[in-house]
Design an enzyme around this catalytic site. Structure first.
Site, PDB file in Angstrom:
ATOM      1  N   GLY A  31       0.780  -1.233   0.000  1.00  0.00           N
ATOM      2  CA  GLY A  31       0.000   0.000   0.000  1.00  0.00           C
ATOM      3  C   GLY A  31       0.804   1.273   0.000  1.00  0.00           C
ATOM      4  O   GLY A  31       2.015   1.268  -0.200  1.00  0.00           O
ATOM      5  N   GLY A  36       5.230   3.714  -8.962  1.00  0.00           N
ATOM      6  CA  GLY A  36       5.817   2.371  -9.090  1.00  0.00           C
ATOM      7  C   GLY A  36       4.727   1.309  -9.005  1.00  0.00           C
ATOM      8  O   GLY A  36       4.627   0.415  -9.861  1.00  0.00           O
ATOM      9  N   HIS A  37       3.880   1.421  -7.965  1.00  0.00           N
ATOM     10  CA  HIS A  37       2.773   0.474  -7.817  1.00  0.00           C
ATOM     11  C   HIS A  37       1.821   0.574  -9.017  1.00  0.00           C
ATOM     12  O   HIS A  37       1.366  -0.438  -9.551  1.00  0.00           O
ATOM     13  CB  HIS A  37       1.954   0.788  -6.559  1.00  0.00           C
TER      14      HIS A  37
HETATM   15  P1  AMP Z   1       5.606  -2.553  -1.692  1.00  0.00           P
HETATM   16  O1  AMP Z   1       4.240  -1.985  -1.507  1.00  0.00           O
HETATM   17  O2  AMP Z   1       6.706  -1.618  -1.346  1.00  0.00           O
HETATM   18  O3  AMP Z   1       5.749  -3.917  -1.067  1.00  0.00           O
HETATM   19  O4  AMP Z   1       5.761  -2.792  -3.266  1.00  0.00           O
HETATM   20  C1  AMP Z   1       4.807  -3.532  -3.984  1.00  0.00           C
HETATM   21  C2  AMP Z   1       5.384  -3.822  -5.351  1.00  0.00           C
HETATM   22  O5  AMP Z   1       5.693  -2.593  -6.002  1.00  0.00           O
HETATM   23  C3  AMP Z   1       6.697  -4.633  -5.289  1.00  0.00           C
HETATM   24  O6  AMP Z   1       6.703  -5.587  -6.325  1.00  0.00           O
HETATM   25  C4  AMP Z   1       7.744  -3.573  -5.491  1.00  0.00           C
HETATM   26  O7  AMP Z   1       8.932  -4.068  -6.075  1.00  0.00           O
HETATM   27  C5  AMP Z   1       7.025  -2.640  -6.467  1.00  0.00           C
HETATM   28  N1  AMP Z   1       7.644  -1.311  -6.422  1.00  0.00           N
HETATM   29  C6  AMP Z   1       7.928  -0.564  -5.330  1.00  0.00           C
HETATM   30  N2  AMP Z   1       8.554   0.580  -5.684  1.00  0.00           N
HETATM   31  C7  AMP Z   1       8.674   0.550  -7.035  1.00  0.00           C
HETATM   32  C8  AMP Z   1       9.222   1.434  -8.017  1.00  0.00           C
HETATM   33  N3  AMP Z   1       9.789   2.585  -7.666  1.00  0.00           N
HETATM   34  N4  AMP Z   1       9.173   1.075  -9.309  1.00  0.00           N
HETATM   35  C9  AMP Z   1       8.601  -0.105  -9.678  1.00  0.00           C
HETATM   36  N5  AMP Z   1       8.057  -0.979  -8.816  1.00  0.00           N
HETATM   37  C10 AMP Z   1       8.079  -0.668  -7.505  1.00  0.00           C
END
Ligand code: AMP
Length: 286
Positions: A31, A36-37
């Site tokens: 969340g 990126g998400h």
């Molecule tokens: P998180 O919510 O941080 O667990 O991330 C969820 C998904 O989003 C994971 O697969 C992360 O690798 C991806 N993610 C997080 N930050 C980025 C970003 N800057 N660019 C691309 N994917 C991202």
């Protein structure tokens, strides 16, 4: 967009979608969505007939003393963003739905876990692998989308799927960055004042590694030294590791041959930041 809170509800949705011949995409997240998400959600929407985004801050991947309690949370903001992206289901189970009191199972991938971030966060990757396998078993996605920003996590999930014959295709997507190069992260909101400038130095260090390799440098120790210099010594900034390693095994490399992964973790104030890039030693042709 539907919000589903129970494992049973999620399983029923997936079963119905499969029976209707739909291709299911899953984007696992914790969340506090940023671009990126959203890039993962867009790709899932493009590829699949129905997109499920899981929103679960997984207690099992935080060690005692880490930021589980303070991890940025914004359920309503996330709901609005996911809806705008055309996501079909936001799966947001409470912790006790995923980990009932008698829960015991643990997935472990010792070869990949005990490197890079795993050396500083001992239970982290086992916690990630366990929850992702649960999510895969609950949602049964045809495809699941992860960011290359968390490179080691992506390798762990790919290995998990291969070793345990999980019928899901794992797709890795490029890191989305701020205009100055800082990799987007939910934890960037911990950064205060000058810390934002220090945070940019991770990307600059990766660029300096790329430039050195492009100019013919192959010695990993010298590349790491240059990266260390680029980050510099500032109060509140502490390098946890800088690594030049094999992109699949994560074993340290002394020389960059063909390709190598440059990866680093740096604590800037309250934020623990990670970033990485692939270094390619260009083959000389005449
Ligand atoms: P998180 O919510 O941080 O667990 O991330 C969820 C998904 O989003 C994971 O697969 C992360 O690798 C991806 N993610 C997080 N930050 C980025 C970003 N800057 N660019 C691309 N994917 C991202």
């Amino acid at each position: 967009m539907e919000q589903i809170h129970s494992v049973f509800g999620m399983q029923s949705y997936s079963l119905a979608a499969k029976r209707a011949g739909k291709k299911l995409g899953l984007v696992p997240t914790m969340g506090k969505f940023h671009e990126g998400h959203l890039s993962l959600m867009r790709k899932a929407r493009e590829d699949c007939d129905a997109t499920v985004v899981s929103l679960f801050v997984n207690p099992a991947q935080f060690s005692p003393g880490e930021d589980y309690a303070n991890y940025p949370r914004d359920h309503e903001g996330d709901r609005v963003l996911a809806e705008k992206e055309g996501v079909d289901v936001l799966f947001c189970p409470p912790a006790e739905e995923i980990y009932p009191p008698d829960f015991q199972a643990k997935v472990s991938l010792p070869g990949l876990e005990n490197k890079l971030c795993g050396l500083h966060r001992p239970i982290h990757f086992s916690g990630v692998a366990t929850v992702v396998l649960k999510l895969f078993n609950i949602v049964r996605p045809d495809r699941a989308y992860f960011g290359e920003k968390d490179y080691q996590q992506l390798l762990v999930i790919k290995r998990l799927v291969k070793d345990l014959n999980v019928d899901t295709e794992v797709i890795g997507l490029p890191t989305v960055r701020e205009p100055d190069g800082l990799a987007m992260s939910s934890r960037n909101e911990y950064l205060r004042g000058d810390e934002r400038d220090s945070a940019r130095s991770l990307f600059q260090a990766l660029q300096s590694a790329r430039n050195l390799v492009a100019s013919g440098e192959r010695n990993a120790a010298r590349i790491k030294e240059k990266m260390r210099e680029t980050i510099g010594e500032k109060p509140g900034t502490e390098i946890q590791y800088i690594s030049i390693c094999h992109p699949e095994t994560l074993e340290d490399m002394e020389e960059v041959k063909e390709t190598a992964l440059a990866a680093l973790a740096v604590r800037v104030g309250k934020a623990r930041l990670i970033d990485n890039c692939i270094l390619s030693a260009q083959v000389q042709s005449d």
